[in-house]
Design a protein around this motif. Structure first.
Motif, PDB file in Angstrom:
ATOM      1  N   LYS A 283      28.880  58.752 -41.572  1.00  0.00           N
ATOM      2  CA  LYS A 283      29.319  57.648 -40.665  1.00  0.00           C
ATOM      3  C   LYS A 283      28.507  56.575 -40.909  1.00  0.00           C
ATOM      4  O   LYS A 283      27.094  56.677 -41.257  1.00  0.00           O
ATOM      5  CB  LYS A 283      28.931  58.107 -39.034  1.00  0.00           C
ATOM      6  CG  LYS A 283      30.141  59.139 -38.740  1.00  0.00           C
ATOM      7  CD  LYS A 283      29.917  59.508 -37.211  1.00  0.00           C
ATOM      8  CE  LYS A 283      30.835  60.497 -37.012  1.00  0.00           C
ATOM      9  NZ  LYS A 283      31.040  60.905 -35.570  1.00  0.00           N
TER      10      LYS A 283
ATOM     11  N   TYR B 223      26.646  54.117 -39.178  1.00  0.00           N
ATOM     12  CA  TYR B 223      26.079  53.419 -37.777  1.00  0.00           C
ATOM     13  C   TYR B 223      25.668  52.075 -37.836  1.00  0.00           C
ATOM     14  O   TYR B 223      25.882  51.523 -36.910  1.00  0.00           O
ATOM     15  CB  TYR B 223      24.973  54.289 -37.168  1.00  0.00           C
ATOM     16  CG  TYR B 223      25.398  55.744 -36.861  1.00  0.00           C
ATOM     17  CD1 TYR B 223      26.300  56.103 -35.747  1.00  0.00           C
ATOM     18  CD2 TYR B 223      25.199  56.892 -37.995  1.00  0.00           C
ATOM     19  CE1 TYR B 223      26.916  57.386 -35.573  1.00  0.00           C
ATOM     20  CE2 TYR B 223      25.763  58.215 -37.668  1.00  0.00           C
ATOM     21  CZ  TYR B 223      26.413  58.540 -36.550  1.00  0.00           C
ATOM     22  OH  TYR B 223      26.851  59.649 -36.449  1.00  0.00           O
TER      23      TYR B 223
ATOM     24  N   TYR C 110      28.781  50.277 -37.379  1.00  0.00           N
ATOM     25  CA  TYR C 110      29.276  50.218 -35.810  1.00  0.00           C
ATOM     26  C   TYR C 110      28.409  49.403 -35.013  1.00  0.00           C
ATOM     27  O   TYR C 110      28.880  48.793 -34.039  1.00  0.00           O
ATOM     28  CB  TYR C 110      28.930  51.760 -35.566  1.00  0.00           C
ATOM     29  CG  TYR C 110      30.004  52.611 -36.132  1.00  0.00           C
ATOM     30  CD1 TYR C 110      31.179  52.335 -37.004  1.00  0.00           C
ATOM     31  CD2 TYR C 110      29.598  53.903 -36.329  1.00  0.00           C
ATOM     32  CE1 TYR C 110      31.953  53.161 -37.681  1.00  0.00           C
ATOM     33  CE2 TYR C 110      30.248  55.008 -37.294  1.00  0.00           C
ATOM     34  CZ  TYR C 110      31.379  54.448 -37.670  1.00  0.00           C
ATOM     35  OH  TYR C 110      32.011  55.490 -38.451  1.00  0.00           O
TER      36      TYR C 110
ATOM     37  N   LEU D  38      36.515  50.513 -36.227  1.00  0.00           N
ATOM     38  CA  LEU D  38      35.899  50.796 -34.860  1.00  0.00           C
ATOM     39  C   LEU D  38      36.755  51.701 -33.935  1.00  0.00           C
ATOM     40  O   LEU D  38      36.064  52.526 -33.349  1.00  0.00           O
ATOM     41  CB  LEU D  38      35.918  49.527 -34.072  1.00  0.00           C
ATOM     42  CG  LEU D  38      35.156  49.231 -32.762  1.00  0.00           C
ATOM     43  CD1 LEU D  38      33.879  49.708 -32.974  1.00  0.00           C
ATOM     44  CD2 LEU D  38      35.239  47.773 -32.123  1.00  0.00           C
TER      45      LEU D  38
ATOM     46  N   PHE E  93      35.915  55.008 -35.010  1.00  0.00           N
ATOM     47  CA  PHE E  93      34.581  55.667 -34.644  1.00  0.00           C
ATOM     48  C   PHE E  93      34.666  55.999 -33.114  1.00  0.00           C
ATOM     49  O   PHE E  93      34.104  57.227 -33.000  1.00  0.00           O
ATOM     50  CB  PHE E  93      33.592  54.269 -34.694  1.00  0.00           C
ATOM     51  CG  PHE E  93      32.270  54.449 -33.721  1.00  0.00           C
ATOM     52  CD1 PHE E  93      31.410  55.500 -34.371  1.00  0.00           C
ATOM     53  CD2 PHE E  93      32.064  54.046 -32.414  1.00  0.00           C
ATOM     54  CE1 PHE E  93      30.012  55.652 -33.516  1.00  0.00           C
ATOM     55  CE2 PHE E  93      30.862  54.278 -31.882  1.00  0.00           C
ATOM     56  CZ  PHE E  93      30.039  54.894 -32.289  1.00  0.00           C
TER      57      PHE E  93
END
Length: 92
Positions: A3, A5, A8, A82, A85
């Motif tokens: 991921k 982050y 994000y 997005l 996520f």
């Protein structure tokens, strides 16, 4: 899958403003000229430019010049990232 982050966080920071959230939602309907976006707000053109710069730099929105106007649209790659996520968060 690793991921990202940091990516994000950039997206979420860009959407951490009511005006930018509304613009993002407006662009879900397709490409819009800056003049059309501006009609929906009681802000100046420089203020709109500031918000659009943040959205574009985040990668959630793309822009293109069309004569004297700027046209904006959602960046499908950023939107997909997005969305993925949030779907991952929901699944836990």
């Amino acid at each position: 899958m690793t991921k990202n982050y940091k990516e994000y966080a950039v997206y979420l920071k860009a959407l951490a403003d009511e005006t930018r959230v509304k613009i993002f939602d407006m662009l879900a309907g397709g490409e819009l000229c800056a003049c059309k976006i501006l009609e929906e707000f009681e802000i100046t053109q420089p203020t709109l430019s500031y918000h659009m710069k943040i959205l574009c730099e985040s990668g959630l929105v793309t822009s293109r010049k069309d004569g004297v106007w700027m046209k904006y649209s959602l960046n499908e790659k950023g939107l997909a990232t997005l969305t993925n996520f949030f779907e991952g968060v929901r699944r836990g």
